[in-house]
Design an enzyme around this catalytic site. Structure first.
Site, PDB file in Angstrom:
ATOM      1  N   TRP A  54      -1.893 -68.514  21.283  1.00 47.72           N
ATOM      2  CA  TRP A  54      -1.935 -69.227  22.553  1.00 47.72           C
ATOM      3  C   TRP A  54      -1.331 -68.260  23.554  1.00 47.72           C
ATOM      4  O   TRP A  54      -0.140 -67.925  23.459  1.00 47.72           O
ATOM      5  CB  TRP A  54      -1.108 -70.517  22.474  1.00 47.72           C
ATOM      6  CG  TRP A  54      -1.253 -71.396  23.671  1.00 47.72           C
ATOM      7  CD1 TRP A  54      -2.216 -72.348  23.892  1.00 47.72           C
ATOM      8  CD2 TRP A  54      -0.439 -71.405  24.845  1.00 47.72           C
ATOM      9  NE1 TRP A  54      -2.036 -72.954  25.110  1.00 47.72           N
ATOM     10  CE2 TRP A  54      -0.953 -72.388  25.727  1.00 47.72           C
ATOM     11  CE3 TRP A  54       0.680 -70.679  25.232  1.00 47.72           C
ATOM     12  CZ2 TRP A  54      -0.381 -72.662  26.968  1.00 47.72           C
ATOM     13  CZ3 TRP A  54       1.257 -70.946  26.475  1.00 47.72           C
ATOM     14  CH2 TRP A  54       0.718 -71.930  27.324  1.00 47.72           C
ATOM     15  N   LYS A  70      -3.337 -89.363  27.697  1.00 49.32           N
ATOM     16  CA  LYS A  70      -4.330 -89.232  26.618  1.00 49.32           C
ATOM     17  C   LYS A  70      -5.687 -88.909  27.212  1.00 49.32           C
ATOM     18  O   LYS A  70      -6.389 -88.004  26.768  1.00 49.32           O
ATOM     19  CB  LYS A  70      -4.414 -90.532  25.794  1.00 49.32           C
ATOM     20  CG  LYS A  70      -3.257 -90.773  24.875  1.00 49.32           C
ATOM     21  CD  LYS A  70      -3.252 -89.926  23.626  1.00 49.32           C
ATOM     22  CE  LYS A  70      -2.430 -88.695  23.605  1.00 49.32           C
ATOM     23  NZ  LYS A  70      -1.096 -88.590  24.022  1.00 49.32           N
ATOM     24  N   LYS A 121      -0.476 -77.524  20.298  1.00 47.17           N
ATOM     25  CA  LYS A 121       0.200 -78.685  19.735  1.00 47.17           C
ATOM     26  C   LYS A 121       1.706 -78.622  19.938  1.00 47.17           C
ATOM     27  O   LYS A 121       2.349 -79.627  20.172  1.00 47.17           O
ATOM     28  CB  LYS A 121      -0.095 -78.771  18.226  1.00 47.17           C
ATOM     29  CG  LYS A 121       0.516 -79.982  17.540  1.00 47.17           C
ATOM     30  CD  LYS A 121      -0.051 -81.265  18.074  1.00 47.17           C
ATOM     31  CE  LYS A 121       0.587 -82.490  17.444  1.00 47.17           C
ATOM     32  NZ  LYS A 121       0.170 -83.731  18.137  1.00 47.17           N
ATOM     33  N   GLU A 163       1.098 -93.141  29.360  1.00 46.47           N
ATOM     34  CA  GLU A 163       0.603 -92.553  28.104  1.00 46.47           C
ATOM     35  C   GLU A 163      -0.915 -92.635  28.030  1.00 46.47           C
ATOM     36  O   GLU A 163      -1.593 -91.677  27.649  1.00 46.47           O
ATOM     37  CB  GLU A 163       1.264 -93.244  26.915  1.00 46.47           C
ATOM     38  CG  GLU A 163       0.751 -92.830  25.547  1.00 46.47           C
ATOM     39  CD  GLU A 163       0.904 -91.330  25.262  1.00 46.47           C
ATOM     40  OE1 GLU A 163       1.618 -90.641  26.027  1.00 46.47           O
ATOM     41  OE2 GLU A 163       0.291 -90.855  24.306  1.00 46.47           O
ATOM     42  N   ARG A 201      -2.072 -74.851  16.894  1.00 45.30           N
ATOM     43  CA  ARG A 201      -0.949 -74.206  17.591  1.00 45.30           C
ATOM     44  C   ARG A 201      -1.427 -73.222  18.654  1.00 45.30           C
ATOM     45  O   ARG A 201      -0.627 -72.683  19.403  1.00 45.30           O
ATOM     46  CB  ARG A 201      -0.041 -73.478  16.590  1.00 45.30           C
ATOM     47  CG  ARG A 201       0.625 -74.385  15.576  1.00 45.30           C
ATOM     48  CD  ARG A 201       1.458 -73.598  14.604  1.00 45.30           C
ATOM     49  NE  ARG A 201       2.523 -72.907  15.281  1.00 45.30           N
ATOM     50  CZ  ARG A 201       3.724 -73.446  15.525  1.00 45.30           C
ATOM     51  NH1 ARG A 201       3.962 -74.680  15.161  1.00 45.30           N
ATOM     52  NH2 ARG A 201       4.658 -72.786  16.158  1.00 45.30           N
ATOM     53  N   ASN A 203       5.166 -65.062  16.914  1.00 40.51           N
ATOM     54  CA  ASN A 203       5.117 -66.293  17.708  1.00 40.51           C
ATOM     55  C   ASN A 203       6.430 -66.368  18.469  1.00 40.51           C
ATOM     56  O   ASN A 203       7.506 -66.337  17.871  1.00 40.51           O
ATOM     57  CB  ASN A 203       4.969 -67.520  16.808  1.00 40.51           C
ATOM     58  CG  ASN A 203       5.134 -68.812  17.614  1.00 40.51           C
ATOM     59  OD1 ASN A 203       4.780 -68.852  18.791  1.00 40.51           O
ATOM     60  ND2 ASN A 203       5.693 -69.843  17.008  1.00 40.51           N
ATOM     61  N   GLY A 204       6.353 -66.434  19.801  1.00 44.02           N
ATOM     62  CA  GLY A 204       7.573 -66.535  20.611  1.00 44.02           C
ATOM     63  C   GLY A 204       7.408 -65.700  21.876  1.00 44.02           C
ATOM     64  O   GLY A 204       6.310 -65.272  22.218  1.00 44.02           O
ATOM     65  N   CYS A 259       2.024 -70.043  19.040  1.00 44.64           N
ATOM     66  CA  CYS A 259       1.003 -69.383  18.232  1.00 44.64           C
ATOM     67  C   CYS A 259       1.260 -69.808  16.800  1.00 44.64           C
ATOM     68  O   CYS A 259       2.225 -70.503  16.508  1.00 44.64           O
ATOM     69  CB  CYS A 259       1.153 -67.874  18.355  1.00 44.64           C
ATOM     70  SG  CYS A 259       1.079 -67.308  20.050  1.00 44.64           S
ATOM     71  N   HIS A 306       1.870 -99.647  47.706  1.00 40.30           N
ATOM     72  CA  HIS A 306       2.593 -98.576  48.439  1.00 40.30           C
ATOM     73  C   HIS A 306       1.810 -97.274  48.437  1.00 40.30           C
ATOM     74  O   HIS A 306       2.385 -96.206  48.601  1.00 40.30           O
ATOM     75  CB  HIS A 306       3.975 -98.368  47.804  1.00 40.30           C
ATOM     76  CG  HIS A 306       4.825 -99.592  47.825  1.00 40.30           C
ATOM     77  ND1 HIS A 306       5.403-100.096  48.971  1.00 40.30           N
ATOM     78  CD2 HIS A 306       5.129-100.475  46.843  1.00 40.30           C
ATOM     79  CE1 HIS A 306       6.065-101.199  48.687  1.00 40.30           C
ATOM     80  NE2 HIS A 306       5.913-101.460  47.414  1.00 40.30           N
ATOM     81  N   GLU A 356      -5.810 -85.296  29.006  1.00 38.96           N
ATOM     82  CA  GLU A 356      -5.620 -84.071  28.203  1.00 38.96           C
ATOM     83  C   GLU A 356      -6.767 -83.812  27.242  1.00 38.96           C
ATOM     84  O   GLU A 356      -6.936 -82.694  26.770  1.00 38.96           O
ATOM     85  CB  GLU A 356      -4.294 -84.097  27.463  1.00 38.96           C
ATOM     86  CG  GLU A 356      -4.180 -85.089  26.338  1.00 38.96           C
ATOM     87  CD  GLU A 356      -2.861 -84.920  25.567  1.00 38.96           C
ATOM     88  OE1 GLU A 356      -2.368 -83.795  25.420  1.00 38.96           O
ATOM     89  OE2 GLU A 356      -2.335 -85.944  25.113  1.00 38.96           O
TER      90      GLU A 356
END
Ligand code: AGP
Length: 613
Positions: free
Chosen positions: A74, A489, A608, A485, A27, A98-99, A2, A508, A492
Site C-alpha cells: 500500500w 460503509k 485493512k 456507520e 493489507r 512494512n512501515g 503492507c 440546520h 468506502e
C-alpha cells in the site's frame, strides 16, 4: 499497511509465499513482489497492481527455491510503480518492509554523499543500502542488519535475504506487526504480517516484540535484542483460528461472508462472559482488581473509522446505564488536543486489527499521562493488545474484507458487556435490570439472523438507488452513530458520497440537500425518539425526498408517502438497536457496491489496517 510473507525450510517457498500474500492482500494491493534464492543468486520479480499481476508474470518461470520473501504494497513513499515495488535489492541484499522510515531522507542524503545510487523513491530502499554499508565495514549479516536498524527512526516489520549467506533469513520488528509460525520440521519457519497468512501451515506461533530480530537458518531460529544482541526467550502461542476462516467458503466476497457470520461472531464474543449468578457478566479475563475497577471515575475512548462509531454508541451506554462520564475521540485528534487524562481515567482503545497507528499513538499518549488502558481488539497479541493493561478480545474470527462488519458488531457486544460490568460495580443497575439486559443480549444473534434472512429486500433497494450520487443517513440518540456507520460503509465500498447526520440537525442545513434524487435513510426504531424521527422523515417526504425507512414492526407510515422503501426490523431491547439496525445498512452498502462493480473486498485507495499515521 503492507503485507510481508517469508519462508525458509525444505519446501519450495514460492507457492507458500504467494499463498500467504493472497491471504494478506487486504493489507494493500498497489503492487506485489517476491524474491527467490535460486542457486547463487536471489532473483526478484515485481508487478504493479494486484497479486494476480505478479502471478501472471512468473507463471512461465516455474520458480523454485528457498528461502523466499514476498510483499504486497500500500504505497506510502513513492507512487505504485514497479521500481517502487518491494522487494528492493542492492548488492546482494534483498528487503521487504512494512512501515515508515521517518528519517529516510536524511539517511538517503548521507548515503548518496557516500556514492550510493538509488533506484526507487521509497524509504525502504535505504535499509538495503545501510546493510550493505555495514557489511563493507566488516560486519557479518546479522550485525549489519541490527546496526542498520539502529540508525533508523520509524516503524518496520521487515525480512532480509543476503546472496552471500543463502541459508539465512533475518526478520525484525518495530511497531509494525510480525508473527512467526513453526513448521513441522526443524529449520522450517513461516513469517507474516498477520495470522491469516500462516493458518494453512501452522497454528504454533511466536510473536516478535518491538526491538527484536530473528535469525533463521536450516538448524533453527534465534531471537535477539536489536540494541544489544542479547538472546531473547520467546513463548509459543497456539492460534484458535482455523484455515477455513480465512477463506471465502462459497461467498462471492469476504465482506458478504463476514456480514453473514455476525450471529456466530456475536455469540462467540458472549461465550464465557455471561453468568447466571451475580451481575450476569464475568470479565475477570481483563485482570483488573475490584479496587482498580472502582478507581475509574471517567472513561475516554479512542478509535478510528468504524471502531470510532462503536465508541460513540458505547458513550450512550456507559453514561445512561453505568452512569460514568464517557468521552469519545477520533484517535488522530486525541493525542494533539492536550487531553485531560489522569490516574482515574480509563482510556479504551477500540481496534479490529490492533495495529492502527493513530489509535496506538493515542493510547501511548494516554499512558504517558497516567491513565489505565483497556483494548477492545480482534487480533491476539496485536500491538494495541500488547500495549494495554487489559484486553477484552472480540471473537469475530479473521476479518478480511476491508470494510469492517462483524468486527463492529462484536466490538459493540464487548462494549455492552463492559457497560454491564461497570453498571454492576457502580450499582447503577440492580441485578434484575442487568439480568434483563443479558437476556436481550442473548437473543441478539437470533434477531440478526432474521434480518439476514431478508437480505434480498436490501438487494432490491440497492437496485433502485445504486446510480445516485449522494445519500443522507439520519438517526437520533444512540442510533446516530449507526447513521454514520451506514454512510461510511456505503462510501468506502461503492464510492457514492454519503453523510450521516443526527436527524435533529436536518433543519440546520442538510434539509437543503433534499430533492427527488436524494435517497434519505432514516432509522426509526421504537425508542424514546420515535415521535421526533417521524417528524423528520415527514419533512423529507414533504420535499419529495426518496425515503429508505428502517423501523420496528409497529410503525404506521401514512399512505401518501409514495416514494418510500420500508424495511421492518424486529423489536429488541432499546439499547441493542444499534447492533441490529446496522445489519441492513451493511447489506445495502454491499449490494450497491456489487451493482456498481467496485472491488468490494479491496476498495480503491484503502487498506485493512492503517499502520501509518
Ligand atoms: C471501516 O470499514 C474501515 N475499514 C476503517 O474505518 C476502520 O474501521 C479503521 O481504519 C479502524 O481500523 P481498526 O478497527 O483496525 O483500528
Amino acid at each position: 499497511m503492507c503485507g510481508i510473507v517469508a519462508y525458509i525450510g525444505p519446501k519450495n517457498g514460492v507457492p507458500v509465499v504467494l499463498d500467504g500474500l493472497r491471504k494478506l492482500e487486504y493489507r494493500g494491493y498497489d503492487s506485489a513482489g517476491i524474491a527467490v534464492l535460486a542457486g547463487e543468486k536471489i532473483d526478484i520479480y515485481r508487478s504493479v497492481g494486484k497479486l494476480i499481476g505478479l502471478e501472471e508474470k512468473i507463471r512461465e518461470e516455474r520458480l523454485r527455491g528457498t528461502p523466499v520473501i514476498g510483499h504486497t504494497r500500500w504505497a506510502t513513499h513513492g507512487r505504485p510503480t514497479e521500481a517502487n515495488a518491494h522487494p528492493h535489492k542492492y548488492e546482494g541484499i534483498v528487503v521487504v518492509h512494512n512501515g515508515i522510515i521517518e528519517n529516510y531522507l536524511e539517511l538517503r542524503r548521507e548515503l548518496s554523499d557516500a556514492g550510493h545510487e538509488f533506484a526507487s523513491e521509497t524509504d525502504t530502499e535505504v535499509i538495503s543500502h545501510l546493510i550493505v554499508r555495514e557489511l563493507k565495514s566488516g560486519a557479518d549479516f546479522s550485525q549489519a542488519v541490527s546496526r542498520s536498524l539502529l540508525c533508523v527512526r520509524g516503524t518496520y516489520a521487515l525480512a532480509v535475504l543476503y546472496e552471500k549467506e543463502p541459508e539465512k533469513m533475518i526478520v525484525a520488528r518495530q511497531s509494525s506487526p510480525l508473527v512467526m509460525a513453526l513448521g513441522e520440521k526443524v529449520g522450517e519457519y513461516f513469517v507474516a504480517s498477520d495470522i491469516p497468512a500462516l493458518l494453512a501451515w501452522s497454528k504454533e506461533v511466536i510473536f516478535l516484540d518491538d526491538g527484536e530480530m530473528a535469525v533463521f537458518d536450516y538448524n533453527g531460529m534465534q531471537v535477539v535484542g536489536l540494541s544489544d544482541g542479547s538472546p531473547r526467550e520467546k513463548s509459543v502461542r497456539r492460534i484458535t483460528w482455523d484455515p477455513i476462516m480465512a477463506e471465502k467458503s462459497g461467498y462471492k466476497h469476504f465482506m458478504l461472508k463476514e456480514i453473514f457470520e455476525q450471529p456466530d461472531a456475536v455469540s462467540n464474543t458472549l461465550l464465557g462472559r455471561l453468568r447466571e449468578d451475580r451481575n450476569g457478566v464475568d470479565l475477570s479475563e481483563i485482570g483488573f482488581s475490584e479496587a482498580r475497577w472502582q478507581s475509574f471515575k471517567e472513561i475516554k475512548i479512542v478509535a478510528c473509522g468504524t471502531s470510532w462509531h462503536a465508541g460513540l454508541v458505547a458513550k450512550y451506554w456507559l453514561e445512561n446505564l453505568a452512569r460514568i462520564p464517557a468521552e469519545v475521540d477520533i484517535a488522530s485528534e486525541f493525542r494533539y488536543r492536550d487531553p485531560l487524562v489522569g490516574p482515574e481515567t480509563l482510556v479504551i482503545g477500540i481496534s479490529q486489527s490492533g495495529e492502527t497507528a493513530d489509535t496506538l499513538a493515542a493510547l501511548q499518549e494516554a499512558r504517558r499521562r497516567g491513565a489505565s488502558l483497556l483494548a477492545i481488539c480482534n487480533v491476539m497479541e496485536s500491538s494495541i493488545a500488547r500495549l494495554c493493561d487489559g484486553v477484552l478480545y472480540t471473537h469475530a474470527g479473521p476479518e478480511i474484507g476491508v470494510a469492517s462488519t462483524k468486527a463492529f458488531t462484536t466490538q459493540l457486544t464487548a462494549l455492552f458487556l463492559l457497560t454491564l460490568e461497570f453498571a454492576a460495580i457502580r450499582q447503577s443497575l440492580n441485578e434484575i435490570q442487568i439480568a434483563r439486559q443479558v437476556k436481550a443480549l442473548l437473543h441478539l444473534p437470533q434477531a440478526i439472523e432474521k434480518v439476514l434472512e431478508r437480505a434480498s429486500k436490501l438487494e432490491l433497494m440497492a437496485r433502485r438507488y445504486h446510480q445516485v450520487s449522494d445519500y443522507l443517513y439520519l438517526a437520533r440518540g444512540l442510533n446516530f452513530p449507526i447513521a454514520l456507520e451506514g454512510a461510511l460503509k456505503l462510501k468506502e465500498i461503492s464510492y457514492i458520497h454519503a453523510e450521516g447526520y443526527p436527524a435533529g440537525e436536518m433543519k440546520h442545513g442538510p434539509i437543503a440537500l433534499i430533492d427527488e434524487a436524494m435517497p434519505v435513510v432514516v432509522l426509526a426504531p421504537p425508542d424514546r425518539h420515535l415521535e421526533k424521527i417521524v417528524s423528520n422523515f415527514q419533512e423529507v417526504a414533504a420535499r419529495d425526498g426518496r425515503l429508505l425507512l428502517f423501523s420496528g414492526p409497529d410503525l404506521e407510515v401514512s399512505a401518501e408517502i409514495d416514494r418510500l422503501d420500508h424495511f421492518v426490523v424486529e423489536k429488541v431491547g432499546e439499547e441493542l438497536n444499534p447492533l441490529l439496525y446496522v445489519i441492513p445498512l451493511q447489506l445495502l452498502a454491499y449490494y450497491t457496491a456489487v451493482l456498481k462493480g467496485t472491488d468490494v473486498d479491496q476498495p480503491r485507495n484503502l487498506a485493512k489496517s492503517v499502520t501509518v499515521e
